[in-house]
Write a protein that holds these residues in place. Sequence first.
Motif, PDB file in Angstrom:
ATOM      1  N   ILE A 101      -1.917   4.818   9.358  1.00 35.60           N
ATOM      2  CA  ILE A 101      -3.363   4.654   9.165  1.00 35.60           C
ATOM      3  C   ILE A 101      -4.124   5.681   9.987  1.00 35.60           C
ATOM      4  CG2 ILE A 101      -5.315   3.108   9.587  1.00 35.60           C
ATOM      5  CD1 ILE A 101      -3.471   0.774   8.868  1.00 35.60           C
TER       6      ILE A 101
ATOM      7  N   ILE B 242      -3.384   7.805   6.172  1.00 33.20           N
ATOM      8  CA  ILE B 242      -2.662   7.261   5.023  1.00 33.20           C
ATOM      9  C   ILE B 242      -3.077   5.798   4.855  1.00 33.20           C
ATOM     10  CG2 ILE B 242      -0.391   6.867   3.991  1.00 33.20           C
ATOM     11  CD1 ILE B 242       0.698   8.999   5.885  1.00 33.20           C
ATOM     12  N   ILE B 243      -4.101   5.578   4.059  1.00 36.61           N
ATOM     13  CA  ILE B 243      -4.630   4.231   3.872  1.00 36.61           C
ATOM     14  C   ILE B 243      -4.656   3.915   2.380  1.00 36.61           C
ATOM     15  CG2 ILE B 243      -6.560   2.657   4.286  1.00 36.61           C
ATOM     16  CD1 ILE B 243      -7.464   4.503   6.540  1.00 36.61           C
ATOM     17  N   THR B 244      -3.842   2.938   1.975  1.00 36.83           N
ATOM     18  CA  THR B 244      -3.819   2.498   0.577  1.00 36.83           C
ATOM     19  C   THR B 244      -3.947   0.980   0.537  1.00 36.83           C
ATOM     20  OG1 THR B 244      -1.424   2.172   0.506  1.00 36.83           O
ATOM     21  CG2 THR B 244      -2.236   4.392   0.008  1.00 36.83           C
ATOM     22  N   GLU B 245      -4.107   0.449  -0.683  1.00 31.46           N
ATOM     23  CA  GLU B 245      -4.188  -1.003  -0.831  1.00 31.46           C
ATOM     24  C   GLU B 245      -2.884  -1.658  -0.387  1.00 31.46           C
ATOM     25  OE1 GLU B 245      -6.350  -4.257  -1.279  1.00 31.46           O
ATOM     26  OE2 GLU B 245      -7.115  -2.240  -1.697  1.00 31.46           O
ATOM     27  N   SER B 246      -1.749  -1.020  -0.697  1.00 34.04           N
ATOM     28  CA  SER B 246      -0.437  -1.538  -0.309  1.00 34.04           C
ATOM     29  C   SER B 246      -0.274  -1.565   1.205  1.00 34.04           C
ATOM     30  CB  SER B 246       0.680  -0.697  -0.932  1.00 34.04           C
ATOM     31  OG  SER B 246       0.619  -0.742  -2.337  1.00 34.04           O
ATOM     32  N   THR B 247      -0.817  -0.536   1.860  1.00 34.00           N
ATOM     33  CA  THR B 247      -0.730  -0.466   3.328  1.00 34.00           C
ATOM     34  C   THR B 247      -1.455  -1.641   3.960  1.00 34.00           C
ATOM     35  OG1 THR B 247      -0.725   1.940   3.195  1.00 34.00           O
ATOM     36  CG2 THR B 247      -1.172   0.986   5.345  1.00 34.00           C
ATOM     37  N   LYS B 248      -2.668  -1.909   3.451  1.00 30.27           N
ATOM     38  CA  LYS B 248      -3.442  -3.034   3.989  1.00 30.27           C
ATOM     39  C   LYS B 248      -2.728  -4.366   3.754  1.00 30.27           C
ATOM     40  CE  LYS B 248      -7.934  -0.776   3.187  1.00 30.27           C
ATOM     41  NZ  LYS B 248      -9.212  -0.853   2.415  1.00 30.27           N
ATOM     42  N   THR B 249      -2.177  -4.529   2.530  1.00 30.46           N
ATOM     43  CA  THR B 249      -1.481  -5.781   2.196  1.00 30.46           C
ATOM     44  C   THR B 249      -0.270  -5.989   3.089  1.00 30.46           C
ATOM     45  OG1 THR B 249      -2.188  -5.608  -0.106  1.00 30.46           O
ATOM     46  CG2 THR B 249      -0.336  -7.077   0.359  1.00 30.46           C
ATOM     47  N   ARG B 250       0.494  -4.900   3.270  1.00 31.58           N
ATOM     48  CA  ARG B 250       1.708  -5.001   4.099  1.00 31.58           C
ATOM     49  C   ARG B 250       1.364  -5.292   5.550  1.00 31.58           C
ATOM     50  NH1 ARG B 250       6.216  -7.154   4.957  1.00 31.58           N
ATOM     51  NH2 ARG B 250       7.710  -5.943   6.183  1.00 31.58           N
TER      52      ARG B 250
END
Length: 512
Positions: free
Chosen positions: A385, A389-397
Amino acid sequence: MPEALNAVIYARYSSDRQTEQSIEGQLRECYAFAKANDIAVIDTYIDRAISGKTDNRPAFQKMIEDSAKRQFQAVIVYRLDRFTRNRYDSAIYKARLKKNGVKVLSAMENLNGSPESIIMESLLEGMAEYYSVELSQKITRGMRENALKGKALGGQRVLGYKVNSDCYFEIDETTAPVVVDIFKLYSSGKTVKEICDILNARGVKTARGGAFNKNSLHTILTNKKYIGIYKTKYGEIVGGIPAIIDKELFEMVALRMEQNKKAPARAKAEINYLLSTKLFCGKCRSAMVGESGTSKTGKKYYYYACVKKKREKACDKSNVKKDWIEDLVIQRTVTDILKDDVIEKIADRLVELQKAEAAESGTMLYLENSLAEIQVSIKNIMTAIEKGIITESTKTRLTELEDEKRNVEIEIAKESIARRIISREQIIYWISSFKDGDITSEKYRQQLIDTFVHAVFVYDDKIVITYNYSGENNTATISDLDLSSPPKQDNPNLRPIGQGFGFLVFIKDIEA
């Protein structure tokens, strides 16, 4: 390499504020314990919403029965109170498992099999039994109110009834006719065996889903629920439950059962051999097992016989009278173990054992490793982060990992609290309570032997008793005994050491 250890897991929860989640937690800890100790889990047995105070648990009984197949060598439980909260039941069923080569392992208490750990196990079982009594006192008031309203209190299912969503009994139209048939068949003169054969041939099952036998049939024929009387420990409530059988038929069956009861008994009382699994032949080191025989006069004799002599005729060790050897071991155990100085030494070793076990906890190690892995994963995501590198999957994980971390931290806190150290004073108090036991009580005698006696070796000229604690004076050797019968008082080579149970015990010397 040593042969791999196969085990099964037994899990249970009561109805008091416990749910399916409790089972999941128990299984998780038991699997972790198995993995940490290189144990292969081949099956699980689970009882839901059933108290550990009773042994009337379907999965538990199935596990005990399956142990005879010798496909597993251990039963893993979350804690000893999951196995049973009744100390006497625990001793009985552990003895049955032991005969089948199966031992009980606790994932959380992690007892290590040392002599002292056997005493510690009995102590933990005693505390679980106390907790069970204390808990039952807290919920008695609510249960009494439910009973007075005619509500089901849980426990064993009753053939012919079902429980509705409001916890009231209702007649089960499918199985109630079976109950009526049973009462009519018995009142018409059919024997219990004949009725069981008829029902089993039809494929009819008991409330627990098993085949009918004399015990299940007796339970039905004596159950007052079938005439509308709801019997609980708080009293009998007439009309508290819908009736399936009319009172006249019920009383007719009761009268016939009483008449059959007065007839000559067909079955003989089962004899409990207290030293089973602990008594060994001093000559060949084989186990000595309980046997019985009848003299020409019809008198019944009970004794222990060497297995090698009995099965292979390869040992000449004489049989040993049951009552005599058991009384002798009981007397020596009371004399050798229940002394203040010995009790204090045992207490010191049990305190050391608890500290060592707490330091070697496989479960705690597993939880701490899990937490460390989660923290590394969180750190890696945070690094990503920071690099943009910030994605929806990153936030969910990240959210998932934070939840996992929180749950593991809770489990670690629970484990730390659960690993309470029983104080030296509490241990001394508990062991000292055996001093007040009734030596004529079979329950007390069995508890004394199970808790403190490790093994008894019988030779032609002596008996060696080893106790469940390491250190000095943990072995007593009683020499020059006439083992075929209680020694006679007129033998000039023997001297009395004290009053036994019905006779005097004589020895020449005691080596410690």
